[in-house]
Design a protein around this motif. Structure first.
Motif, mmCIF file in Angstrom:
data_model
loop_
_atom_site.group_PDB
_atom_site.id
_atom_site.type_symbol
_atom_site.label_atom_id
_atom_site.label_comp_id
_atom_site.label_asym_id
_atom_site.label_seq_id
_atom_site.Cartn_x
_atom_site.Cartn_y
_atom_site.Cartn_z
ATOM 1 N N ASP A 157 0.821 -1.206 0.000
ATOM 2 C CA ASP A 157 0.000 0.000 0.000
ATOM 3 C C ASP A 157 0.856 1.257 0.000
ATOM 4 O O ASP A 157 0.571 2.213 -0.723
ATOM 5 N N LEU A 158 1.911 1.261 0.827
ATOM 6 C CA LEU A 158 2.769 2.443 0.901
ATOM 7 C C LEU A 158 3.555 2.656 -0.382
ATOM 8 O O LEU A 158 3.757 3.795 -0.813
ATOM 9 N N GLU A 173 2.550 1.840 -3.400
ATOM 10 C CA GLU A 173 1.593 2.377 -4.366
ATOM 11 C C GLU A 173 1.259 3.838 -4.066
ATOM 12 O O GLU A 173 1.217 4.671 -4.967
ATOM 13 N N LEU A 174 1.040 4.151 -2.802
ATOM 14 C CA LEU A 174 0.733 5.528 -2.413
ATOM 15 C C LEU A 174 1.903 6.456 -2.724
ATOM 16 O O LEU A 174 1.712 7.557 -3.245
ATOM 17 N N SER A 175 3.107 5.998 -2.451
ATOM 18 C CA SER A 175 4.296 6.796 -2.731
ATOM 19 C C SER A 175 4.426 7.091 -4.231
ATOM 20 O O SER A 175 4.741 8.213 -4.628
ATOM 21 N N GLN A 221 1.952 7.225 -6.377
ATOM 22 C CA GLN A 221 0.897 8.176 -6.722
ATOM 23 C C GLN A 221 1.280 9.593 -6.319
ATOM 24 O O GLN A 221 1.094 10.535 -7.085
ATOM 25 N N ILE A 222 1.820 9.738 -5.111
ATOM 26 C CA ILE A 222 2.230 11.061 -4.634
ATOM 27 C C ILE A 222 3.337 11.628 -5.516
ATOM 28 O O ILE A 222 3.296 12.793 -5.910
ATOM 29 N N LEU A 239 -5.898 12.399 -4.368
ATOM 30 C CA LEU A 239 -5.829 11.245 -3.468
ATOM 31 C C LEU A 239 -7.062 11.131 -2.574
ATOM 32 O O LEU A 239 -7.004 10.499 -1.526
ATOM 33 N N VAL A 292 -7.888 7.888 -1.048
ATOM 34 C CA VAL A 292 -7.031 7.398 0.032
ATOM 35 C C VAL A 292 -7.692 7.647 1.387
ATOM 36 O O VAL A 292 -7.589 6.831 2.294
#
Length: 187
Positions: free
Chosen positions: A117-118, A120-122, A124-125, A179, A182
């Motif tokens: 998850d992190l 993927e989030l990273s 995206q950011i 996001l 999220v």
């Protein structure tokens, strides 16, 4: 058991090779992950022989579908597969209230899902930040990554503190909009 970076790199390297039907890579991947997966399955289902069978089924299924399935991170994929198989066995069997309670408290190892998850989030950011104007990216990085205060950023870039605040507001607003899903996921 904490996984080191070289092991993680090997896991992903082997997984990429398995997609090309490399049996040696499959065997190496199996050797690295079979035991932790078995321990995980045995923590969910009360019968060790069933747990072993379920892990074997996951590996067989993975080999058979290796060319068709697009897997970003193999370890979370395999853990989810074993979890679902275990839950299906529990669902289909008759069990006591204690077993139901135990099953409801078991989750995938947190670091495995959190890592995916992190990552993927990273990504995206980073993609959102890269779309910002250059000055806005610079100010956002100084503020959120390097932890400079607005005043320090203004002094270093020789701009007003209000300009720094405006640029941060722009960046954070874009991140919030992009996001928004999220929020639902984490909260």
């Amino acid at each position: 058991m904490k996984e080191d970076y070289s092991e993680k790199g090997n896991i992903e390297k082997y997984a990429a090779q398995v997609r090309n039907s490399d049996r040696t890579a499959f065997n190496n991947l199996f050797a690295l992950l079979w035991e932790p997966m078995y321990v995980y399955a045995a923590s969910i289902v009360p019968d060790n022989a069933v747990a072993e069978d379920l892990v074997q089924e996951v590996w067989i299924d993975y080999w058979q579908r290796r060319e068709d399935v697009q897997i970003r991170n193999i370890k979370p994929y395999l853990y989810r597969a074993i979890r679902y198989r275990c839950y299906n066995v529990l669902r289909d069997s008759k069990f006591t209230a204690i077993q139901i309670e135990t099953a409801s408290t078991i989750t995938t190892p947190a670091e495995t899902e959190l890592e995916e998850d992190l990552t993927e989030l990273s990504k995206q950011i980073q993609a959102i930040i890269s779309e910002l104007p250059q000055r806005c990216q610079e100010i956002f990085t100084m503020s959120r990554i390097h932890q400079y205060s607005n005043m320090e950023i203004a002094e270093k870039l020789q701009i007003s503190q209000r300009s720094v605040e405006n640029q941060l507001s722009l960046a954070l607003g874009k991140l919030r909009r992009e996001l928004s899903i999220v929020k639902v996921f984490f909260f």
